[in-house]
Design an enzyme around this catalytic site. Sequence first.
Site, PDB file in Angstrom:
ATOM      1  CB  SER A   1      -0.879  -0.004   1.252  1.00 18.77           C
ATOM      2  OG  SER A   1      -1.316   1.311   1.552  1.00 18.77           O
TER       3      SER A   1
ATOM      4  CG  HIS B   1      -3.719  -2.637  -0.796  1.00 24.27           C
ATOM      5  ND1 HIS B   1      -4.615  -3.680  -0.751  1.00 24.27           N
ATOM      6  CD2 HIS B   1      -4.199  -1.701   0.068  1.00 24.27           C
ATOM      7  CE1 HIS B   1      -5.590  -3.386   0.107  1.00 24.27           C
ATOM      8  NE2 HIS B   1      -5.362  -2.188   0.618  1.00 24.27           N
TER       9      HIS B   1
ATOM     10  CG  ASP C   1      -5.385   1.521   0.995  1.00 23.93           C
ATOM     11  OD1 ASP C   1      -6.159   0.593   1.298  1.00 23.93           O
ATOM     12  OD2 ASP C   1      -4.164   1.508   1.262  1.00 23.93           O
TER      13      ASP C   1
ATOM     14  CG  MET D   1      -9.862   5.937   1.516  1.00 22.97           C
ATOM     15  SD  MET D   1      -9.007   6.595   2.932  1.00 22.97           S
ATOM     16  CE  MET D   1      -7.661   5.408   3.037  1.00 22.97           C
TER      17      MET D   1
ATOM     18  CG  HIS E   1      -9.157  -1.952   0.699  1.00 25.75           C
ATOM     19  ND1 HIS E   1      -8.427  -1.679   1.830  1.00 25.75           N
ATOM     20  CD2 HIS E   1     -10.431  -2.198   1.124  1.00 25.75           C
ATOM     21  CE1 HIS E   1      -9.208  -1.757   2.901  1.00 25.75           C
ATOM     22  NE2 HIS E   1     -10.425  -2.049   2.499  1.00 25.75           N
TER      23      HIS E   1
ATOM     24  CG  MET F   1     -11.523   1.222   2.657  1.00 27.70           C
ATOM     25  SD  MET F   1      -9.998   1.794   3.434  1.00 27.70           S
ATOM     26  CE  MET F   1      -8.971   1.945   1.979  1.00 27.70           C
TER      27      MET F   1
ATOM     28  CG  MET G   1     -10.463  -3.716   7.043  1.00 28.73           C
ATOM     29  SD  MET G   1      -9.114  -3.313   5.920  1.00 28.73           S
ATOM     30  CE  MET G   1      -8.328  -1.938   6.763  1.00 28.73           C
TER      31      MET G   1
ATOM     32  CG  ASP H   1      -5.287  -3.355   4.523  1.00 28.06           C
ATOM     33  OD1 ASP H   1      -4.307  -2.743   4.975  1.00 28.06           O
ATOM     34  OD2 ASP H   1      -6.067  -2.877   3.667  1.00 28.06           O
TER      35      ASP H   1
HETATM   36  C1  DX5 Z   1      -6.206   1.444   5.826  1.00 31.10           C
HETATM   37  C2  DX5 Z   1      -5.755   0.819   4.542  1.00 31.10           C
HETATM   38  C3  DX5 Z   1      -4.500   0.038   4.613  1.00 31.10           C
HETATM   39  C4  DX5 Z   1      -3.302   0.774   5.137  1.00 31.10           C
HETATM   40  C5  DX5 Z   1      -2.113  -0.110   5.257  1.00 31.10           C
HETATM   41  O1  DX5 Z   1      -7.434   2.020   5.597  1.00 31.10           O
HETATM   42  O2  DX5 Z   1      -6.763  -0.040   4.043  1.00 31.10           O
HETATM   43  O3  DX5 Z   1      -4.228  -0.517   3.335  1.00 31.10           O
HETATM   44  O4  DX5 Z   1      -2.985   1.860   4.351  1.00 31.10           O
HETATM   45  O5  DX5 Z   1      -1.089   0.676   5.742  1.00 31.10           O
HETATM   46  P1  DX5 Z   1      -0.310   0.338   7.078  1.00 31.10           P
HETATM   47  O6  DX5 Z   1       0.489  -0.880   6.786  1.00 31.10           O
HETATM   48  O7  DX5 Z   1       0.516   1.556   7.318  1.00 31.10           O
HETATM   49  O8  DX5 Z   1      -1.326   0.110   8.161  1.00 31.10           O
HETATM   50 ZN    ZN Z   2      -6.231  -1.225   2.284  1.00 26.68          ZN
END
Ligand code: DX5
Ligand code: ZN
Length: 210
Positions: free
Chosen positions: A6, A30, A32, A34, A63, A65, A134, A172
Amino acid sequence: MKISASFLSIKEDIQNKIKKLDDSNIDYIHLDIMDNIFVPNITFNFNEMNELLKDTKHMKDVHLMVKDVKSYINDYKNLNPEFITFHLEAVDNVKEIIDYIKSFNIKVGISIKPNTKVEELLEYLPLIDLVLVMSVEPGFGGQKFMANSIEKLEKLYDIKKENNYHYLIEVDGGINSDNVKFLNKADILVVGSYITNSDNYEEAINNLRW
Ligand code: DX5
Ligand code: ZN
C-alpha cells in the site's frame, strides 16, 4: 505468502516512490480508495490514481472503502485489477455487487472492519475469491495492528478447509516484522507504512517474509 504493498502513507515524491515499490520484491500493488463517506478520509481520484500507476507492472489489488461501490467499480475495472474488494458494511445488495464485479472478469473480494464478525460473511464465502480482514479501522495508514484479526484469520482458514472453498485470505493494517509471525493463516499481507517509511524497501519486505 504474498505481499500487497500500500502506498497510502507516501506523502512526497509519490511517483518515484511508487516506482521504487514496483521495482521491489512485492506481489501486488494495493490501492486504497476512499470517499470521505464510508471512511473519514479521501485520497486520489481515479484520474490521479491512473496517472500515478500508469507505468507500474505489478497486478493491482483494489480496496474500495466507499459507500457507492458500483460507481467506483465502473472506474477501477479499467485498471484491469486482479481483485476488487468492497466492504460488507457498505452495501445491502452484496450478491448483486459480487455478480457485478464478476461480470468484468475480475476476482471479487469482501472486506470486514474490526468490529464485523466472520459469521456475517458465511453465505458469501462460497461465491468470492478473497476475504480481506481489516486489522485497523479503515481510513488511515500507520495505525496500530489489532490482534482480534488473528482469530478471524484462523476461523476463515478452518471454514475454507472444511468446505473446500477457494477464497484467498488477506489481512490489512499495522503489519510489521514483529506481528507478521501471527499471520501465517493469511495468503496475502497488505503492508504500507512498514515498507514505505523505511529507507530500504527491499530489506523491509525481506523482513516480512517467512
Ligand atoms: C487502511 C488501509 C490500509 C493501510 C495499510 O485504511 O486499508 O491498506 O494503508 O497501511 P499500514 O500498513 O501503514 O497500516
Ligand atoms: Zn487497504
